[in-house]
Design an enzyme around this catalytic site. Structure first.
Site, short mmCIF file in Angstrom:
data_model
loop_
_atom_site.label_atom_id
_atom_site.label_comp_id
_atom_site.label_asym_id
_atom_site.label_seq_id
_atom_site.Cartn_x
_atom_site.Cartn_y
_atom_site.Cartn_z
N ASP A 84 43.87 46.81 35.83
CA ASP A 84 45.02 45.90 35.90
C ASP A 84 45.22 45.22 34.53
OD1 ASP A 84 47.05 44.43 37.12
OD2 ASP A 84 45.69 42.85 37.80
N ASN A 231 46.49 39.18 44.25
CA ASN A 231 45.16 38.78 43.79
C ASN A 231 44.83 37.37 44.30
OD1 ASN A 231 42.77 38.43 42.43
ND2 ASN A 231 43.66 38.36 40.39
P1 13P Z 1 48.84 37.15 42.14
O1 13P Z 1 47.49 36.65 41.70
O2 13P Z 1 49.91 36.17 41.92
O3 13P Z 1 48.81 37.66 43.54
O4 13P Z 1 49.19 38.38 41.18
C1 13P Z 1 48.39 39.54 41.21
C2 13P Z 1 48.80 40.50 40.15
O5 13P Z 1 49.94 40.63 39.81
C3 13P Z 1 47.75 41.35 39.56
O6 13P Z 1 48.19 42.02 38.44
#
Ligand code: 13P
Length: 287
Positions: A84, A231
């Site tokens: 990511d 996340n």
């Molecule tokens: P959030 O933490 O806002 O759910 O975003 C997760 C994300 O985009 C990981 O790249």
């Protein structure tokens, strides 16, 4: 079954649903997400930020753990192990470690440099059978040290990057990592629509999935979003359940201090939120 994300996202885009990317932090997170995907017969993407990779002692450890767990749990649904917001160096480390998918986040580079680096990584990733995500514009807020201003992507630049042959494209449309502020303006569907017009069948990625209202998620999927990243919401669910366990004094009863007992409510909470999201995204039964 560890696979690249190419096929699952192609199917999602054609079927007008989205595959969830849930970020992992440790063994408990990974196990909870994998078991839920299997139970719901849903494809899933395990996201690993560079910070989480470092926390878990390195990408080799992460890849070895996920591969072994996928096998030991007898997981048959498609699972992609995805970097990511990867840096250029991070992408090469994950390719070497055995990830099945990478994201190169070149959004902070001038567009020509983003294009050059993405192009090189597309060739390397595809030669080895990995899928690759690129980013244009930026996701606001902060995630594991990656800070973005949240500017909306330029649809023409999105087309330039999509034409390089990436498998999925993250484009800033007013989305933010972490909790949304009370005065958040919402997603820019005008931008999303313009990007989809330019990029056609390209699966689009919606980062910052935590806290986006359900009707905005549905609209984003109808406009071409085929992958949604979550996340913070798993972290909040884990935290809340763990807090309740401790506040109820359960860690002080009998063998309530056993880490397997102490972490169990948090794990159940992660399963609960992953279920909610998979149902919302429409990926249930699509493995
Ligand atoms: P959030 O933490 O806002 O759910 O975003 C997760 C994300 O985009 C990981 O790249």
């Amino acid at each position: 079954m560890l696979v690249s994300a190419t096929e699952m996202l192609k199917k999602a885009k054609e079927g007008h649903y989205a595959v969830g990317q849930f970020n992992i932090n440790n063994l408990e997170w990974t196990k909870s997400i994998l078991q839920t995907a299997q139970e719901l017969n849903s494809p899933v993407i395990l996201g690993v930020s560079e910070g989480a990779g470092k926390y878990m002692t390195g990408f080799n450890t992460v890849a070895a753990m996920v591969k072994a767990m996928d096998s030991d749990l007898g997981i048959t649904v498609p699972v992609a192990l995805h970097l990511d917001h990867g840096t250029y160096d991070g992408c090469y480390k994950c390719i070497k470690a055995g990830f099945t998918s990478i994201m190169f986040d070149g959004s902070h580079y001038p567009i020509d440099e983003n294009i050059a680096k993405t192009k090189e990584l597309v060739a390397v990733a595809h030669q080895l059978g990995l899928s690759i995500e690129a980013e244009v514009g930026s996701i606001g807020g902060e995630e594991d040290g990656v800070v973005g201003m949240g500017e909306c992507a330029d649809p023409d630049e999105c087309k330039q990057i999509a034409d390089l042959g990436v498998d999925m494209l993250a484009a800033g449309i007013g989305n933010i990592h972490g909790k949304y502020p009370a005065n958040w303006a919402g997603l820019s569907f005008e931008t999303l629509d313009a990007i989809q017009q330019k990029t056609g069948i390209m699966p689009l990625v919606l980062h910052g999935g935590t806290g986006i209202p359900d009707e905005m998620i549905a609209k984003a999927i109808s406009l071409g979003v085929a992958k949604i990243n979550v996340n913070t919401e798993c972290q909040l669910y884990f935290q809340e359940a763990t807090r309740k366990y401790i506040e109820a004094g359960k860690d002080l009863e009998g063998k309530g201090f056993d880490p397997r007992k102490l972490l169990a409510p948090g794990c159940e909470a992660i399963k609960e939120i992953v279920k909610i999201k998979m149902n919302l995204f429409g990926s249930v039964g699509k493995a």
